[in-house]
Scaffold this motif. Structure first.
Motif, PDB file in Angstrom:
ATOM      1  N   ASN A 226       0.788  -1.229   0.000  1.00  0.00           N
ATOM      2  CA  ASN A 226       0.000   0.000   0.000  1.00  0.00           C
ATOM      3  C   ASN A 226       0.821   1.280   0.000  1.00  0.00           C
ATOM      4  O   ASN A 226       0.498   2.207  -0.734  1.00  0.00           O
ATOM      5  CB  ASN A 226      -0.975  -0.006   1.177  1.00  0.00           C
ATOM      6  N   LEU A 229       1.797   2.211  -3.501  1.00  0.00           N
ATOM      7  CA  LEU A 229       0.692   2.753  -4.282  1.00  0.00           C
ATOM      8  C   LEU A 229       0.379   4.191  -3.867  1.00  0.00           C
ATOM      9  O   LEU A 229       0.076   5.039  -4.711  1.00  0.00           O
ATOM     10  CB  LEU A 229      -0.555   1.884  -4.104  1.00  0.00           C
ATOM     11  N   SER A 244      -6.234   9.223  -1.248  1.00  0.00           N
ATOM     12  CA  SER A 244      -6.090   8.323  -2.394  1.00  0.00           C
ATOM     13  C   SER A 244      -6.896   8.876  -3.559  1.00  0.00           C
ATOM     14  O   SER A 244      -8.088   9.160  -3.431  1.00  0.00           O
ATOM     15  CB  SER A 244      -6.597   6.922  -2.034  1.00  0.00           C
ATOM     16  N   LYS A 248      -9.121   1.148  -5.492  1.00  0.00           N
ATOM     17  CA  LYS A 248      -8.242  -0.024  -5.566  1.00  0.00           C
ATOM     18  C   LYS A 248      -9.061  -1.299  -5.397  1.00  0.00           C
ATOM     19  O   LYS A 248      -9.940  -1.365  -4.540  1.00  0.00           O
ATOM     20  CB  LYS A 248      -7.153   0.045  -4.482  1.00  0.00           C
ATOM     21  N   ILE A 265      -3.308  -6.599  -7.128  1.00  0.00           N
ATOM     22  CA  ILE A 265      -3.853  -5.250  -6.901  1.00  0.00           C
ATOM     23  C   ILE A 265      -4.098  -4.599  -8.258  1.00  0.00           C
ATOM     24  O   ILE A 265      -3.221  -4.544  -9.083  1.00  0.00           O
ATOM     25  CB  ILE A 265      -2.889  -4.375  -6.064  1.00  0.00           C
TER      26      ILE A 265
END
Length: 265
Positions: A226, A229, A244, A248, A265
């Motif tokens: 995470n 990302l 974010s 996702k 992912i």
């Protein structure tokens, strides 16, 4: 939602998560001692989008007179909403409320939040309110509280939802889904991390002798995905410094024994 970092050495015991999960006897006694009349207790609008509790004094056609504090106010009859009995104060599952109206839902969430109980059920849903503080409710000690327990046996928590999905996957042999949704800053990304961490702990494989000490386990690789990302897809907004900017879809694979096998992912 803030994480579960601990201060001090790694050998220190986990902080007690109980004050942030369980209702105390003192809380229940204080709630039960508040005045209540099943026929006269009503919620009335406060003018700022919220509600205040008052006592119904009289009704005349479509108008009602309600005493709020020491002040008498007049409202339209359709503006007032009934108050639940005191036994439902800080209710863990709002689907059990006698009067499931907007004012009662907001009051229940607010009263639990003020008592540092940030998770509340609403039927199949688990409502989380971001405390913007670090509560010790995501530690290994907290995981043990929910491991293998039914949802109605333990206080509301994201781990209870995760464990239910994990047990259903094992017993039914079917894929399970958890949807995390909310507005910016509500804690979607942080709660997703906690779900992944929980699965990493309960689905950890048996330790084996590793020749290369620098090799990272599969569980750690999944948990550490995470932040990578976030570096590419997060930005600052008016409500969140680390928001974010994309949705996702995370798929975690388990083997037939319920141990982690991989992640997409």
């Amino acid at each position: 939602m803030p994480g579960n970092e601990k201060r001090g050495a790694n050998t220190d015991p986990d902080p007690d998560p109980a004050p942030y999960l369980f209702l105390t006897f003192e809380m229940k006694r204080a709630d039960m001692s508040r005045p209540y009349d099943a026929k006269k207790s009503f919620w009335v609008p406060d003018g700022d989008g919220g509600f205040l509790e008052g006592m119904l004094e009289s009704e005349n056609g479509g108008k009602v007179q309600v005493t709020v504090g020491h002040e008498k106010k007049v409202f339209k009859k359709e503006q007032i909403q009934q108050v639940n009995p005191r036994k439902f104060e800080k209710c863990e599952d709002m689907s059990n409320l006698t009067y499931l109206n907007e004012a009662s839902v907001l009051h229940n969430l607010r009263s639990r939040y003020q008592a540092k109980l940030i998770y509340t059920y609403s039927g199949l849903f688990c409502v989380a309110i971001n405390p913007y503080k670090r509560y010790p409710i995501y530690t290994t000690t907290a995981v043990k509280i929910y491991l293998g327990k039914r949802r109605n046996e333990v206080p509301p928590h994201l781990f209870a939802i995760s464990d239910t999905a994990y047990r259903n996957m094992l017993t039914k042999g079917l894929c399970q889904s958890i949807l995390v949704t909310g507005e910016s800053g509500a804690g979607k990304t942080e709660n997703t991390k906690k779900v992944i961490s929980y699965f990493a702990m309960v689905g950890a494989r048996e330790s084996k002798k590793v020749k290369d000490a620098s090799k990272v386990s599969l569980e750690d690789q999944i948990v550490q995905t995470n932040p990578i990302l976030e570096a590419f897809g997060n930005a600052k907004t008016a409500r969140n410094d680390n928001s974010s900017r994309f949705g996702k879809f995370i798929r975690i694979h388990f083997n037939i024994k319920g141990k982690l096998a991989g992640c997409d992912i």
